[in-house]
Design an enzyme around this catalytic site. Sequence first.
Site, PDB file in Angstrom:
ATOM      1  N   LEU A 144       0.815  -1.224   0.000  1.00  0.00           N
ATOM      2  CA  LEU A 144       0.000   0.000   0.000  1.00  0.00           C
ATOM      3  C   LEU A 144       0.848   1.275   0.000  1.00  0.00           C
ATOM      4  O   LEU A 144       0.392   2.330   0.424  1.00  0.00           O
ATOM      5  CB  LEU A 144      -0.993   0.007   1.183  1.00  0.00           C
ATOM      6  CG  LEU A 144      -1.985  -1.155   1.213  1.00  0.00           C
ATOM      7  CD1 LEU A 144      -2.928  -1.026   2.424  1.00  0.00           C
ATOM      8  CD2 LEU A 144      -2.820  -1.229  -0.064  1.00  0.00           C
ATOM      9  N   SER A 145       2.085   1.160  -0.474  1.00  0.00           N
ATOM     10  CA  SER A 145       2.948   2.347  -0.488  1.00  0.00           C
ATOM     11  C   SER A 145       2.469   3.370  -1.506  1.00  0.00           C
ATOM     12  O   SER A 145       2.701   4.562  -1.345  1.00  0.00           O
ATOM     13  CB  SER A 145       4.406   1.969  -0.747  1.00  0.00           C
ATOM     14  OG  SER A 145       4.517   1.242  -1.948  1.00  0.00           O
ATOM     15  N   SER A 146       1.822   2.905  -2.579  1.00  0.00           N
ATOM     16  CA  SER A 146       1.269   3.889  -3.524  1.00  0.00           C
ATOM     17  C   SER A 146      -0.131   3.479  -3.944  1.00  0.00           C
ATOM     18  O   SER A 146      -0.536   3.655  -5.086  1.00  0.00           O
ATOM     19  CB  SER A 146       2.177   4.050  -4.751  1.00  0.00           C
ATOM     20  OG  SER A 146       2.093   2.923  -5.588  1.00  0.00           O
TER      21      SER A 146
ATOM     22  N   ASP B 107       5.471  -6.041   2.063  1.00  0.00           N
ATOM     23  CA  ASP B 107       6.507  -5.605   1.127  1.00  0.00           C
ATOM     24  C   ASP B 107       7.056  -6.829   0.380  1.00  0.00           C
ATOM     25  O   ASP B 107       7.318  -7.872   1.002  1.00  0.00           O
ATOM     26  CB  ASP B 107       7.611  -4.947   1.981  1.00  0.00           C
ATOM     27  CG  ASP B 107       8.662  -4.235   1.161  1.00  0.00           C
ATOM     28  OD1 ASP B 107       8.863  -4.609  -0.004  1.00  0.00           O
ATOM     29  OD2 ASP B 107       9.291  -3.315   1.717  1.00  0.00           O
TER      30      ASP B 107
ATOM     31  N   ALA C 279       4.012  -5.260  -8.668  1.00  0.00           N
ATOM     32  CA  ALA C 279       4.482  -4.323  -7.637  1.00  0.00           C
ATOM     33  C   ALA C 279       5.734  -3.628  -8.134  1.00  0.00           C
ATOM     34  O   ALA C 279       6.638  -4.259  -8.673  1.00  0.00           O
ATOM     35  CB  ALA C 279       4.774  -5.070  -6.343  1.00  0.00           C
TER      36      ALA C 279
ATOM     37  N   TYR D 152      14.104   4.553 -12.675  1.00  0.00           N
ATOM     38  CA  TYR D 152      12.965   3.653 -12.910  1.00  0.00           C
ATOM     39  C   TYR D 152      13.119   2.917 -14.243  1.00  0.00           C
ATOM     40  O   TYR D 152      12.891   1.711 -14.337  1.00  0.00           O
ATOM     41  CB  TYR D 152      11.681   4.474 -12.892  1.00  0.00           C
ATOM     42  CG  TYR D 152      10.429   3.749 -13.333  1.00  0.00           C
ATOM     43  CD1 TYR D 152       9.735   2.911 -12.470  1.00  0.00           C
ATOM     44  CD2 TYR D 152       9.914   3.926 -14.628  1.00  0.00           C
ATOM     45  CE1 TYR D 152       8.561   2.266 -12.872  1.00  0.00           C
ATOM     46  CE2 TYR D 152       8.756   3.289 -15.036  1.00  0.00           C
ATOM     47  CZ  TYR D 152       8.082   2.463 -14.160  1.00  0.00           C
ATOM     48  OH  TYR D 152       6.934   1.822 -14.564  1.00  0.00           O
TER      49      TYR D 152
ATOM     50  N   LYS E  76      13.382  -1.066 -14.508  1.00  0.00           N
ATOM     51  CA  LYS E  76      12.363  -1.843 -15.219  1.00  0.00           C
ATOM     52  C   LYS E  76      13.032  -2.698 -16.305  1.00  0.00           C
ATOM     53  O   LYS E  76      12.636  -3.831 -16.540  1.00  0.00           O
ATOM     54  CB  LYS E  76      11.288  -0.943 -15.842  1.00  0.00           C
ATOM     55  CG  LYS E  76      10.366  -0.248 -14.871  1.00  0.00           C
ATOM     56  CD  LYS E  76       9.679  -1.159 -13.869  1.00  0.00           C
ATOM     57  CE  LYS E  76       8.588  -2.012 -14.444  1.00  0.00           C
ATOM     58  NZ  LYS E  76       7.826  -2.744 -13.386  1.00  0.00           N
TER      59      LYS E  76
ATOM     60  N   VAL F  83      -0.309  11.378 -15.864  1.00  0.00           N
ATOM     61  CA  VAL F  83      -0.930  12.648 -16.243  1.00  0.00           C
ATOM     62  C   VAL F  83      -2.465  12.571 -16.237  1.00  0.00           C
ATOM     63  O   VAL F  83      -3.130  13.524 -15.815  1.00  0.00           O
ATOM     64  CB  VAL F  83      -0.372  13.130 -17.620  1.00  0.00           C
ATOM     65  CG1 VAL F  83      -0.635  12.134 -18.726  1.00  0.00           C
ATOM     66  CG2 VAL F  83      -0.906  14.494 -17.998  1.00  0.00           C
TER      67      VAL F  83
HETATM   68  N1  LIG Z   1       0.738   2.632 -15.411  1.00  0.00           N
HETATM   69  C1  LIG Z   1       1.507   2.647 -16.496  1.00  0.00           C
HETATM   70  O1  LIG Z   1       1.307   3.425 -17.411  1.00  0.00           O
HETATM   71  C2  LIG Z   1       2.644   1.669 -16.619  1.00  0.00           C
HETATM   72  C3  LIG Z   1       3.442   1.709 -17.757  1.00  0.00           C
HETATM   73  C4  LIG Z   1       4.478   0.805 -17.884  1.00  0.00           C
HETATM   74  C5  LIG Z   1       4.698  -0.127 -16.893  1.00  0.00           C
HETATM   75  N2  LIG Z   1       3.905  -0.137 -15.787  1.00  0.00           N
HETATM   76  C6  LIG Z   1       4.193  -1.132 -14.754  1.00  0.00           C
HETATM   77  O2  LIG Z   1       2.960  -1.768 -14.427  1.00  0.00           O
HETATM   78  C7  LIG Z   1       2.939  -2.117 -13.049  1.00  0.00           C
HETATM   79  C8  LIG Z   1       1.698  -1.568 -12.416  1.00  0.00           C
HETATM   80  O3  LIG Z   1       1.660  -0.157 -12.597  1.00  0.00           O
HETATM   81  P1  LIG Z   1       0.533   0.717 -11.941  1.00  0.00           P
HETATM   82  O4  LIG Z   1       0.295   1.868 -12.832  1.00  0.00           O
HETATM   83  O5  LIG Z   1      -0.597  -0.141 -11.531  1.00  0.00           O
HETATM   84  O6  LIG Z   1       1.314   1.267 -10.670  1.00  0.00           O
HETATM   85  P2  LIG Z   1       0.837   1.340  -9.168  1.00  0.00           P
HETATM   86  O7  LIG Z   1       1.846   2.179  -8.444  1.00  0.00           O
HETATM   87  O8  LIG Z   1      -0.587   1.775  -9.106  1.00  0.00           O
HETATM   88  O9  LIG Z   1       0.924  -0.153  -8.680  1.00  0.00           O
HETATM   89  C9  LIG Z   1       2.048  -0.686  -8.076  1.00  0.00           C
HETATM   90  C10 LIG Z   1       1.616  -1.293  -6.763  1.00  0.00           C
HETATM   91  O10 LIG Z   1       2.745  -1.857  -6.144  1.00  0.00           O
HETATM   92  C11 LIG Z   1       2.658  -1.587  -4.766  1.00  0.00           C
HETATM   93  N3  LIG Z   1       4.030  -1.636  -4.244  1.00  0.00           N
HETATM   94  C12 LIG Z   1       5.022  -0.730  -4.442  1.00  0.00           C
HETATM   95  N4  LIG Z   1       6.127  -1.137  -3.813  1.00  0.00           N
HETATM   96  C13 LIG Z   1       5.828  -2.315  -3.211  1.00  0.00           C
HETATM   97  C14 LIG Z   1       6.577  -3.213  -2.405  1.00  0.00           C
HETATM   98  N5  LIG Z   1       7.841  -2.973  -2.073  1.00  0.00           N
HETATM   99  N6  LIG Z   1       5.963  -4.327  -1.955  1.00  0.00           N
HETATM  100  C15 LIG Z   1       4.664  -4.574  -2.257  1.00  0.00           C
HETATM  101  N7  LIG Z   1       3.904  -3.743  -3.025  1.00  0.00           N
HETATM  102  C16 LIG Z   1       4.494  -2.639  -3.489  1.00  0.00           C
HETATM  103  C17 LIG Z   1       2.024  -0.223  -4.647  1.00  0.00           C
HETATM  104  O11 LIG Z   1       1.425   0.008  -3.393  1.00  0.00           O
HETATM  105  C18 LIG Z   1       1.011  -0.284  -5.784  1.00  0.00           C
HETATM  106  O12 LIG Z   1      -0.229  -0.782  -5.349  1.00  0.00           O
HETATM  107  C19 LIG Z   1       4.240  -1.566 -12.460  1.00  0.00           C
HETATM  108  O13 LIG Z   1       5.155  -2.619 -12.419  1.00  0.00           O
HETATM  109  C20 LIG Z   1       4.680  -0.517 -13.459  1.00  0.00           C
HETATM  110  O14 LIG Z   1       6.079  -0.354 -13.454  1.00  0.00           O
HETATM  111  C21 LIG Z   1       2.891   0.736 -15.630  1.00  0.00           C
END
Ligand SMILES: NC(=O)c1ccc[n+]([C@@H]2O[C@H](COP(=O)([O-])OP(=O)(O)OC[C@H]3O[C@@H](n4cnc5c(N)ncnc54)[C@H](O)[C@@H]3O)[C@@H](O)[C@H]2O)c1
Length: 346
Positions: A42-44, A62, A84, A153, A157, A196
Site C-alpha cells: 500500500l505504499s502507492s 513488502d 508491484a 525507474y 524496469k 498525467v
Molecule cells: N501505469 C503505467 O502506465 C505503466 C506503464 C508501464 C509499466 N507499468 C508497470 O505496471 C505495473 C503496475 O503499474 P501501476 O500503474 O498499476 O502502478 P501502481 O503504483 O498503481 O501499482 C504498483 C503497486 O505496487 C505496490 N508496491 C510498491 N512497492 C511495493 C513493495 N515494495 N511491496 C509490495 N507492493 C508494493 C504499490 O502500493 C502499488 O499498489 C508496475 O510494475 C509498473 O512499473 C505501468
Amino acid sequence: MNFMEMYEGKIVLVTGGAGAVGSNLTRALAQLGAQVIVLDDLSSAERWNVPSLPGVLFVEGDILDEVKLKRVFNEKPHIVFHLAAFFANQNSVDHPERDLMVNGMGTLRLLEYSALSGVDRFIYTSSGCSIYGSSAPLPLREEFMSLNLSSPYQITKMLGELYCNFFHNHYELKVVKPRLFNSYGPGEVPGQYRNVIPNFIYWSLKGLPLPITGTGEETRDFTYVGDIVDGFLRAGTMESAIGKEFNLASEVETSIIDLATMINEATENKAGVIFTRRRKWDTKTRLLASVERARELIGYNPSTPFADGLEHTIRWFHDNWELIEPSARFGPGISSAVREVTTVSK
Ligand SMILES: NC(=O)c1ccc[n+]([C@@H]2O[C@H](COP(=O)([O-])OP(=O)(O)OC[C@H]3O[C@@H](n4cnc5c(N)ncnc54)[C@H](O)[C@@H]3O)[C@@H](O)[C@H]2O)c1
C-alpha cells in the site's frame, strides 16, 4: 479451451494488486473464477481499491519481506503476475535507492521464489518508456532497445526484463514480459508521482489549471486499463507468449494539449492550462508503439477508443470522489509540477 476459462480454479498471485493496473487485473481474475492472492504494501495504493470479491485474499506486505513472500508462496500459486513496483520516473529520481531495492531486488526475489516453488508462469510488467530510450524510430517495435535511459525507474524496469531472461534461460521458468504503454482508467488514484490522466482529472475537478510540463505537443500512447488487462490474461495462459516480450499499447498517439482540452471540456473546467518547465528526465517528445507482435503472438487487439476510456475514467472519479479526494497524495506544494506553477504564477 478459451484462454479466459483457463483461470477457473487457478491460484494466482498478483503483486501490486492494490494499484492502478493490479486492482483491475485482480477483479478480472476473480470474476473468471481464480483464487487471487494480492501482495501489496500500500505504499502507492489504497486498501479500498482492492476488489472485495469472493476469492480475493489480501496480504499487506513488502515484496522485500521474506516472511510475506513465504506467506504468499505457501498458497502454492500456479501463476504469478508481478506488478508491484516503485512507481515511477520522478519518484525514482527522488528516491533512486528505494527504486533499485523494489524494482531490482524485489523482482529478483519474486523470480527466485517462483522458480523454487515451480510456478507454471511468471508475468513481469515491463514498461515501454523504459526500454526504447528517446531516439528509437516510431512506431516503437520490440527489437529496438536503448542503453541511454533517462531515469532510475527506466533502468530498473529494464533490469527486471534482464533477470526474467536469466531465469527463463537458466531455470526454464516460463516468463512473459509485456511492455505497457501509458495505462489509464478507473482504479488509478491521483498523486504526486502518478500519471498525467488521473492528475489532470483531479485538478480539473478541483477547478485548477492543468499544468503542462513542456509545450503540450508531446504525445503518448494512452492505453485503456481494460485492454492492458486483456493482454495480461492472454499472457498468463497462452503458450505462444512464453519467453517473449511484447508491447501492450493502443497504437494511437494523443498530444498532451489535446488531452488537457478533452478533460477540461468533459469536466467543465474553465481554468484552462498552464505551461511549466519540462522535467529533465522527460526526454520523449513522442510515444507511439506497434502492437503487431502482441497481435500475432496472443491475439491482442486493443479495442477501447480513447474518448470512451476517458469517459469511463472520469465517471469513476465522480462515483468515487469521496474516497479519491482524501487519498490523493501530493507532496508539499501539491506536486513538483504544480509547485512550479505556483511559483510561476505568483
Ligand atoms: N501505469 C503505467 O502506465 C505503466 C506503464 C508501464 C509499466 N507499468 C508497470 O505496471 C505495473 C503496475 O503499474 P501501476 O500503474 O498499476 O502502478 P501502481 O503504483 O498503481 O501499482 C504498483 C503497486 O505496487 C505496490 N508496491 C510498491 N512497492 C511495493 C513493495 N515494495 N511491496 C509490495 N507492493 C508494493 C504499490 O502500493 C502499488 O499498489 C508496475 O510494475 C509498473 O512499473 C505501468
